[in-house]
Design a protein around this motif. Structure first.
Motif, mmCIF file in Angstrom:
data_model
loop_
_atom_site.group_PDB
_atom_site.id
_atom_site.type_symbol
_atom_site.label_atom_id
_atom_site.label_comp_id
_atom_site.label_asym_id
_atom_site.label_seq_id
_atom_site.Cartn_x
_atom_site.Cartn_y
_atom_site.Cartn_z
ATOM 1 N N PHE A 8 -11.849 8.134 6.764
ATOM 2 C CA PHE A 8 -10.942 7.170 6.146
ATOM 3 C C PHE A 8 -9.574 7.272 6.820
ATOM 4 O O PHE A 8 -9.035 8.369 6.955
ATOM 5 N N GLY A 24 0.827 -1.214 0.000
ATOM 6 C CA GLY A 24 0.000 0.000 0.000
ATOM 7 C C GLY A 24 0.856 1.257 0.000
ATOM 8 O O GLY A 24 0.565 2.234 -0.692
ATOM 9 N N SER A 25 1.925 1.201 0.770
ATOM 10 C CA SER A 25 2.819 2.346 0.875
ATOM 11 C C SER A 25 3.595 2.558 -0.439
ATOM 12 O O SER A 25 3.785 3.704 -0.879
ATOM 13 N N ILE A 45 -12.062 6.432 -2.041
ATOM 14 C CA ILE A 45 -12.449 7.257 -0.885
ATOM 15 C C ILE A 45 -13.710 8.056 -1.207
ATOM 16 O O ILE A 45 -14.669 8.067 -0.418
ATOM 17 N N ALA A 66 1.175 4.012 -3.032
ATOM 18 C CA ALA A 66 0.945 5.450 -2.845
ATOM 19 C C ALA A 66 2.111 6.255 -3.414
ATOM 20 O O ALA A 66 1.919 7.323 -4.008
ATOM 21 N N SER A 79 -7.755 1.239 5.728
ATOM 22 C CA SER A 79 -7.294 0.425 4.602
ATOM 23 C C SER A 79 -5.958 0.904 4.031
ATOM 24 O O SER A 79 -5.578 2.057 4.205
ATOM 25 N N THR A 80 -5.259 -0.009 3.350
ATOM 26 C CA THR A 80 -4.072 0.379 2.577
ATOM 27 C C THR A 80 -4.499 0.982 1.240
ATOM 28 O O THR A 80 -3.717 1.658 0.585
ATOM 29 N N GLU A 81 -5.732 0.689 0.824
ATOM 30 C CA GLU A 81 -6.247 1.257 -0.427
ATOM 31 C C GLU A 81 -6.535 2.739 -0.192
ATOM 32 O O GLU A 81 -7.273 3.075 0.730
ATOM 33 N N SER A 82 -5.964 3.606 -1.024
ATOM 34 C CA SER A 82 -6.152 5.033 -0.734
ATOM 35 C C SER A 82 -6.437 5.856 -1.991
ATOM 36 O O SER A 82 -6.174 7.047 -2.018
ATOM 37 N N SER A 83 -6.953 5.190 -3.035
ATOM 38 C CA SER A 83 -7.220 5.954 -4.262
ATOM 39 C C SER A 83 -8.390 6.925 -4.024
ATOM 40 O O SER A 83 -9.307 6.638 -3.251
ATOM 41 N N LYS A 84 -8.304 8.072 -4.695
ATOM 42 C CA LYS A 84 -9.336 9.098 -4.540
ATOM 43 C C LYS A 84 -10.704 8.536 -4.930
ATOM 44 O O LYS A 84 -11.717 8.822 -4.289
ATOM 45 N N ASN A 100 -5.695 5.654 6.618
ATOM 46 C CA ASN A 100 -4.790 4.810 5.829
ATOM 47 C C ASN A 100 -3.913 3.945 6.724
ATOM 48 O O ASN A 100 -3.452 4.396 7.757
#
Lengths: 159, 124
Positions: free
Chosen positions: B105, A99-100, B94, A103, B86-91, B107
């Motif tokens: 949310f 995940g990191s 979210i 990003a 979550s590790t998922e962080s796409s705009k 991360n």
């Protein structure tokens, strides 16, 4: 195509963030490129798809994995920790490092879709997959005590 | 007033880590529940709603994104706040889950300070 230095930096920085924030252990890149992980080892891996596709993996020794799990759970390394908990912890570390990394690569390769991590246990787990041109390996020392390796196998994806 | 919390994540280890981090953040909950996926969470919420749900995104049986929609259909959970972890962080993700009714949310990796920052406004 993204260059290997960029991927290597993303992998190391992503790993440092996760280990520093959630595991409370320091990671430094190893000065010994031929360092080996002796004895029983765990390999956590996770696949990704998108403009870049492939697999990210973490390999470390059994005692290192146990210390990682203990730190994540707020236990002492001498405490009894089940094999399932250790495997689960390494899976979560794999997931968070991916995940990191994702990003960090977002501006370069766009969004990546990531799978659920898997963990296997074995001896003499060797990094023999993939072509050197499409592989990044970062060997590290954790707390100056444990050897570990972070790997990225990749190729251009179909988007 | 006593507050209650449910942690929904398919990893038992991650549930323990989240619980520990919540404790380290200084936030106090009278009652805490755990569920391994969205379906289990819904079953538990049917009998006993909670104030805050901390919810993973990628889970077997029922994804966190689906759970948000289902919880918002429950009258008994009208006041329940949902924070995705979550590790998922796409705009896109979210924005989508917030539009469906999530309230925040966080991360992964996360810190106790992050939980304090995101949860305090929801329970005050």
């Amino acid at each position: 195509m993204i260059d290997q230095v960029c991927l290597s930096d993303a992998l190391l920085e992503g790993a440092k963030e996760v280990f520093g924030t959630m595991i409370f252990m320091d990671i430094e890149e190893s000065s010994e490129p031929d360092q080996q992980i002796e004895g029983d080892a765990l390999l956590g891996s996770i696949t990704f798809m998108g403009d870049l596709e492939g697999c990210m993996a973490i390999c470390c020794g059994d005692s290192c994995a146990k210390t990682i799990a203990a730190n994540m759970l707020g236990m002492e390394p001498d405490d009894q920790i089940s094999r399932d908990d250790i495997n689960d912890a390494i899976g979560e570390v794999t997931n968070m490092v991916m995940g990191s990394v994702k990003a960090r690569l977002n501006g370069t390769v766009g969004n990546l879709n990531v799978s659920i991590p898997t963990v296997v246990r074995g001896q003499k787990i060797e990094n023999s997959l993939g072509d050197p041109e499409n592989k990044v390996s970062v060997k590290v020392n954790i707390e100056d005590e444990y050897a570990a390796e972070f790997l990225l196998l990749y190729r251009e994806g179909s988007g | 007033m006593a507050k209650s919390l449910m942690i929904v994540d398919d990893s038992a280890t991650m549930r323990k880590i989240i619980m520990r981090t919540v404790r380290m953040s200084g936030l106090k909950f009278e009652r805490t529940e755990e569920a391994g996926n969205g379906a289990e969470a819904l079953q538990k919420l049917g009998g006993s709603p909670v104030d805050i749900i901390l919810c993973d995104v990628n889970m077997p049986e029922m994804m966190g994104t689906e759970l948000v929609k289902k919880v918002r259909e429950l009258d008994s959970c009208a006041n329940t706040k949902i924070v995705m972890v979550s590790t998922e962080s796409s705009k896109e993700l979210i924005d989508g889950v917030m539009a469906d009714g999530a309230n925040g949310f966080i991360n992964k990796p996360f810190t106790p300070e992050k939980f304090q920052e995101k949860l305090s406004p929801l329970i005050d």
